[in-house]
Design a protein around this motif. Structure first.
Motif, PDB file in Angstrom:
ATOM      1  N   GLY A  49       0.851  -1.187   0.000  1.00 25.15           N
ATOM      2  CA  GLY A  49       0.000   0.000   0.000  1.00 25.15           C
ATOM      3  C   GLY A  49       0.883   1.233   0.000  1.00 25.15           C
ATOM      4  N   LEU A  50       0.254   2.390  -0.039  1.00 29.68           N
ATOM      5  CA  LEU A  50       1.025   3.623  -0.111  1.00 29.68           C
ATOM      6  C   LEU A  50       1.972   3.782   1.074  1.00 29.68           C
ATOM      7  N   GLU A  51       1.483   3.388   2.276  1.00 37.17           N
ATOM      8  CA  GLU A  51       2.294   3.571   3.469  1.00 37.17           C
ATOM      9  C   GLU A  51       3.619   2.802   3.371  1.00 37.17           C
ATOM     10  N   ARG A  52       3.577   1.683   2.650  1.00 35.43           N
ATOM     11  CA  ARG A  52       4.796   0.878   2.514  1.00 35.43           C
ATOM     12  C   ARG A  52       5.901   1.650   1.807  1.00 35.43           C
ATOM     13  N   PHE A  53       5.516   2.581   0.898  1.00 32.02           N
ATOM     14  CA  PHE A  53       6.499   3.300   0.105  1.00 32.02           C
ATOM     15  C   PHE A  53       6.645   4.754   0.519  1.00 32.02           C
ATOM     16  N   LEU A  66       4.893   9.938 -10.076  1.00 36.35           N
ATOM     17  CA  LEU A  66       4.887  11.199  -9.325  1.00 36.35           C
ATOM     18  C   LEU A  66       6.204  11.329  -8.571  1.00 36.35           C
ATOM     19  N   PRO A  67       6.700  12.547  -8.359  1.00 31.92           N
ATOM     20  CA  PRO A  67       8.053  12.718  -7.831  1.00 31.92           C
ATOM     21  C   PRO A  67       8.249  12.357  -6.358  1.00 31.92           C
ATOM     22  N   SER A  68       7.187  12.345  -5.558  1.00 29.05           N
ATOM     23  CA  SER A  68       7.365  12.093  -4.131  1.00 29.05           C
ATOM     24  C   SER A  68       6.045  11.633  -3.501  1.00 29.05           C
ATOM     25  N   TYR A  69       6.143  11.091  -2.300  1.00 28.82           N
ATOM     26  CA  TYR A  69       4.948  10.665  -1.565  1.00 28.82           C
ATOM     27  C   TYR A  69       4.065  11.878  -1.250  1.00 28.82           C
TER      28      TYR A  69
END
Length: 329
Positions: A49-53, A66-69
């Motif tokens: 999921g997003l939190e993992r990255f 996209l360039p960043s979280y």
């Protein structure tokens, strides 16, 4: 009464007993390794999921472009209010996929997501339709005043440039029909392709995306048919490569590198103009290259994907406005 009992403290088990024990230990060891592997896979499924990255901008760029979280979450908050309007693609809608493609995909395992490929396909189709509608509802074409207010210094010799355009081709699967083959075949790519026109403003954002045409259609014909001519007025200018012979198709000015007449040397002022236009056109080529870095466009587009390839192509182009910084300040 004295009873003497013998104890054999050095009894050695039979070789057959040792073999059985070792075999059992090896079996248990293999079972433990398999359980560890299954546990690791469960962790991957749970944590994908997003939190993992969140801590890795490199991973965010790989999966989303996209360039960043932080950039990704900002984009999410832009589109999140209308998520409730999303229409999910059902199995019935995705059943139009070619039978041979289905058989081919059933043999695959989608390791990253641990889902059946058809499930992933439906998710992609759902979000493609949603983003195509949402992003397409935003007018990306800029007024002449907006373009001039953001005009980079590099365009000072071409101050009325409204848009820089170019065509790009996407390789696609060869149709079985000879007629379709002739229509899709691109002499430039020596392959069946689909071709689209992309326009950017001088400071970088994509401001025009055409639908996709058969690979045999000329750049000039695409320019005439795609609708961009309706957006151009007499006080504007369009910048093109020397392959675009469109001066007679529009009322506006066309910045195009001049052709060299046979047997004649190009005048100095034309040499400078050609070099200047070539330097500035690099921007649209760079945007197109960035768009085609999306994994879908890496290989040959299958005929099963051609059902919604226009939406996929448009979304990839429009998303580039959210993925990248301005090409020039």
């Amino acid at each position: 009464m004295d009873v003497t009992m013998d104890h054999d403290y050095c009894t050695i088990p039979e070789p057959s007993s040792l073999d059985l024990a070792y075999a059992k230990i090896e079996e248990l060891s293999n079972e433990v390794d398999e359980l560890k592997k299954q546990l690791q896979e469960l962790h991957v499924q749970r944590d994908f999921g997003l939190e993992r990255f969140a801590g890795s901008d490199e991973d965010i760029r790989f999966y989303t472009r996209l360039p960043s979280y932080r950039h990704l979450t900002s984009f999410w908050w832009l589109i999140e209010p209308s998520i409730h309007k999303i229409i999910r693609v059902s199995r019935a809608k995705s059943a139009a996929r070619k039978q041979e493609d289905c058989h081919h995909q059933r043999r695959k395992t989608w390791h990253s997501f641990h889902m059946h490929p058809s499930t992933v396909s439906r998710i992609i189709a759902t979000w493609t339709n949603y983003l195509y509608t949402l992003l397409g509802s935003v007018c990306v074409w800029l007024s002449a005043a907006d373009v001039k207010s953001n005009l980079p210094e590099e365009f000072s010799d071409f101050p009325d440039t409204q848009v820089i355009i170019d065509c790009t081709e996407i390789r696609c699967q060869t149709p079985s029909s000879p007629l379709l083959q002739s229509e899709m075949y691109s002499n430039y790519k020596s392959h069946c392709t689909m071709k689209g026109l992309i326009g950017i403003a001088p400071h970088g954002p994509v401001t025009f995306v055409s639908q996709l045409y058969a690979g045999s259609v000329s750049d000039r014909e695409i320019f005439k048919q795609c609708g961009i001519t309706k957006m151009l007025t007499e006080d504007m200018a369009v910048m093109v490569d020397k392959g675009f012979l469109i001066s007679d198709c529009v009322k506006c000015k066309v910045y195009c590198p001049p052709f060299l007449s046979r047997g004649k040397q190009m005048p100095a002022h034309q040499v400078k103009e050609t070099q200047a236009i070539a330097r500035l056109r690099v921007h649209v080529e760079r945007v197109i290259r960035t768009i085609k870095q999306n994994k879908l466009f890496d290989g040959v587009i299958t005929l099963s994907h051609s059902v919604n390839i226009n939406q996929l192509f448009s979304v990839a182009c429009l998303l580039s406005n959210y993925q990248n910084k301005a090409l020039v300040n």
